[in-house]
Write an enzyme that holds these catalytic residues in place. Structure first.
Site, PDB file in Angstrom:
ATOM      1  N   HIS A   1       0.823  -1.208   0.000  1.00  0.00           N
ATOM      2  CA  HIS A   1       0.000   0.000   0.000  1.00  0.00           C
ATOM      3  C   HIS A   1       0.858   1.259   0.000  1.00  0.00           C
ATOM      4  O   HIS A   1       0.488   2.264  -0.610  1.00  0.00           O
ATOM      5  CB  HIS A   1      -0.914  -0.011   1.227  1.00  0.00           C
TER       6      HIS A   1
ATOM      7  N   HIS B   1     -10.416   1.860  -0.773  1.00  0.00           N
ATOM      8  CA  HIS B   1     -10.621   1.516   0.643  1.00  0.00           C
ATOM      9  C   HIS B   1     -11.389   0.203   0.706  1.00  0.00           C
ATOM     10  O   HIS B   1     -12.385   0.076   1.419  1.00  0.00           O
ATOM     11  CB  HIS B   1     -11.366   2.642   1.380  1.00  0.00           C
TER      12      HIS B   1
END
Length: 737
Positions: free
Chosen positions: A52, A98
């Site tokens: 990420h 998300h």
């Protein structure tokens, strides 16, 4: 809890639970620190080296995207990309995923995704003006999917509506592969004067590091690591890794930061959002960009819980927090400025020149590691891809041949498919018109936002048909860009640039990596042909449940510029008597289509190659036609083909049509990319036909009758407009009961 010692972390391989491999831990120990990392240091490396934050599995693929252009002012590497729109103004935009948080805590996961992407925009100094989102859920025959859909949409609306930014567009689709791993991508668009642009840098020895915003809690710890992990039956409820959002705090923070940048730009050297990996990522990245070092005093960090350790403070992903780098002589001014705004602001450290990242708590040095080791020395993996077995099947190369006994029934059935039916049930949750600049609302090809005080408007869209990318990653990737570009063209704008969210499974699996790499190559080929730079975005990998990956799901966020407000276009037919044309050639493109899915329950088969030069010319001609005032409505053709586009153009103003085409009954549902459906007034008919020459087919005209009349070369159908509209609009509300 007593923290494990450095020796225990090494011997018990505790770092593996945080996502660090043995080889990565060895590099940290032997090449960077030349000693064992303590508990806090190991934690910092684990989040900063997560996919990420570091893009270690995707960086070499992402380099295939073009990111330069004559209008590009800031590209990848900043919180958001920036593109010049003339008159000392620029548009700032970025998208963020998300997915994992939304799967385990759907309301807060989606809400904090919105909050995070808004901060990315105003951290550049820009005023956020619009939100979009791309959502992919499982099929709506599942109760858990309905729960996820309701909560995620509520979270997006709850956060965005409270903060006063209109949610103007997006896309929603459904497929069983997303049942346990929904895709939740949020995009924010902002506006800025070129002279106000700020970057996330911490430069200048002894300049101050200032913490602003909400207090730090224990929420969201290891959120970045969690986002780089897979779900299984035993690992799907890590709620501690999900943040909790407060839109009212975000509103205070946003307004104050924008005012600071616009009114007191000389006070600050840099500004950055505390997003994924919280305090460590924001401060370490700011230092890395300036080739500086930092010293942080954790006792100064505002905390809402007692007894927090350095590990917890540094890895927390509590929301609504920002970091500033400021000149010491402006310390009092800045602290008083935020005090007056009702926000915490404290000096937590300073810039150094030794390139070390040092953290103190209670007077003790708890971290001392090179900035470059955290940020720049993260590993970069080059994986070998393998074509998925399903694509090797000889039968896979054949084009699906639809069987249509009734044009009427097939047309009506397709209108009620969840991927085609009206999404108003969901997007009505959002306030799309707050601030009164929205010119084109959700439900059209793209949204349009007026730039106040000018004759300009910005258009924006989210697109990505994952069914097509699944059946043919390269051409499916191409179509994702073509579709987004066509949506902006159909709204009367020149496409400017792209942000993306690339949602895939585990890239360490050769077949997944092959899909990822090939689809990026396909997208990049169109970006180069259409001169569209990719200026920001993110990747979301490891989207799997019990080792079954979601469809390869690139989301393309694209922004365009309308130079004259009179050119803003919508898809709905406007006037009785207007002539209707199909622009672009239709082929036998049924693989991966909604028709194939409806008739077989599956999608498969290679996609036909695309003539990119022809697509480019057709889009240029269409924009010229709109800017010349030749066209009254324009709609991009996509899922469901011509028949669905005709119906959708009819629904907006409840006008019927009487159309006859040379196409066959099957071909009116073909999904050949790059085509448009337009309506033209009588007086512009000749000029329109002259411009498009052999690239158009005259279909018929707009009528006042309550009928959708379609005649093909082998069949005909007449739908009641009111009934068709009702079925299209109520399909999803019925499924959600």
């Amino acid at each position: 809890m007593t923290e494990p010692t450095a020796t225990m972390i090494n011997e018990q391989k505790l770092y593996k639970a945080w996502g660090l491999s043995e080889s990565e831990f060895k590099v940290i120990t032997e090449n960077i620190l030349h000693r064992l990392p303590n508990y806090t240091e190991a934690g910092l490396f684990s989040v900063m080296w997560s996919e990420h934050c570091s893009y270690k599995n995707s960086k070499n693929v992402l380099r295939k995207f073009p990111n330069k252009g004559k209008r590009v002012l800031a590209g990848p590497g900043e919180d958001a990309g920036i593109i010049d729109i003339d008159d000392n103004q620029a548009v700032v935009f970025k998208a963020e995923s998300h997915n994992h948080p939304s799967a385990v805590e759907p309301y807060q996961g989606a809400a904090t995704g919105v909050g995070g992407i808004i901060r990315d925009i105003f951290s550049m100094g820009a005023t956020p003006i619009a939100m979009l989102n791309s959502l992919k859920f499982g099929n709506l025959d599942d109760e858990h999917t309905k729960y996820l859909a309701n909560e995620i949409v509520a979270g997006i609306g709850g956060y965005g509506n409270c903060i006063g930014i209109p949610t103007v567009g997006g896309e929603i689709s459904f497929q069983d592969r997303y049942k346990n791993n929904p895709v939740v991508n949020a995009m924010c668009v902002g506006l800025i004067n070129n002279s106000d642009i700020k970057y996330g840098k911490a430069s200048g020895e002894n300049n101050l590091i200032i913490y602003v915003g909400a207090k730090t809690g224990r929420d969201g710890i290891h959120g970045a690591t969690f986002a780089s992990d897979e779900f299984t039956d035993d690992n799907k409820t890590q709620r501690s890794a999900v943040q909790v959002g407060d839109p009212f705090m975000e509103k205070l923070l946003m307004d104050a930061c924008i005012e600071l940048v616009q009114e007191h730009s000389d006070w600050i050297m840099g500004i950055q959002d505390m997003g994924a990996a919280g305090l460590v990522s924001s401060t370490a990245e700011m230092a890395s960009k300036a080739e500086s070092g930092l010293v942080l005093e954790l006792d100064q960090v505002p905390q809402r819980e007692t007894g927090m350790t350095p590990y917890e403070i540094m890895l927390s992903e509590s929301q609504e927090r920002m970091v500033l780098c400021a000149k010491p002589e402006h310390e009092e001014n800045i602290l008083n400025f935020f005090k007056d705004a009702g926000l915490d602001a404290v000096v937590i450290g300073k810039v150094t020149t030794d390139n070390q990242y040092k953290i103190y708590q209670h007077g003790e040095l708890v971290t001392d590691i090179p900035v470059a080791g955290l940020v720049d020395d993260a590993p970069e993996y080059v994986h070998k891809g393998t074509m998925p077995e399903r694509l090797n099947d000889q039968n896979y190369k054949e084009q699906y041949q639809p069987k249509i006994d009734s044009l009427t029934n097939t047309w009506m059935d397709l209108l009620q498919q969840p991927n085609i039916a009206s999404k108003e049930f969901f997007y009505s949750t959002y306030d799309s018109q707050i601030k009164a600049n929205t010119m084109v609302k959700p439900g059209s090809d793209a949204a349009a936002i007026r730039v106040r005080g000018t004759q300009k408007a910005l258009t924006m869209t989210n697109d990505g048909n994952s069914k097509l990318v699944y059946v043919d990653p390269y051409i499916g990737g191409q179509i994702a860009i073509i579709e987004a570009s066509a949506n902006l063209i159909a709204t009367g704008s020149e496409p400017l640039g792209i942000t993306d969210c690339l949602n895939y499974g585990n890239p360490e699996k050769p077949e997944i990596f092959w899909e990822f790499n090939r689809s990026v190559e396909g997208m990049a080929s169109v970006c180069n042909e259409l001169a569209l730079p990719v200026i920001s975005g993110n990747v979301s990998l490891y989207n799997e449940f019990n080792e079954e990956a979601i469809y390869p799901s690139p989301m393309i966020g694209m922004v365009g510029l309308v130079k004259n407000l009179e050119n803003v276009m919508t898809q709905g037919f406007k006037n009785i008597g207007d002539e209707i044309y199909l622009v672009g050639k239709t082929g036998n493109d049924y693989n991966g289509s909604e028709l194939q899915l409806m008739q077989t329950g599956d999608v498969k088969g290679e996609l036909n190659p695309i003539d990119l030069e022809q697509v480019k010319q057709l889009q240029a001609d269409m924009l010229e036609a709109i800017e010349s005032g030749l066209i009254n409505s324009c709609h991009d053709l996509s899922e469901g083909g011509l028949a669905i586009a005709l119906a959708e153009s009819s629904f907006e103003n409840q006008l019927g049509f009487d159309v006859e085409t040379k196409l066959s009954t099957s071909e009116v549902f073909s999904e050949t990319p790059g085509r448009f459906l337009v309506s033209v007034s009588q007086e512009n008919k000749d000029n329109f036909e002259k411009l498009f020459a052999s690239n158009e087919e005259y279909l018929g005209s707009v009528t006042q009758e309550n009928k959708l009349q379609l005649k093909t070369n082998d069949s005909s159908a007449e739908l009641d407009l009111s009934e068709a509209f009702k079925n299209w609009k109520e399909a999803i509300p019925c499924l959600m009961k």
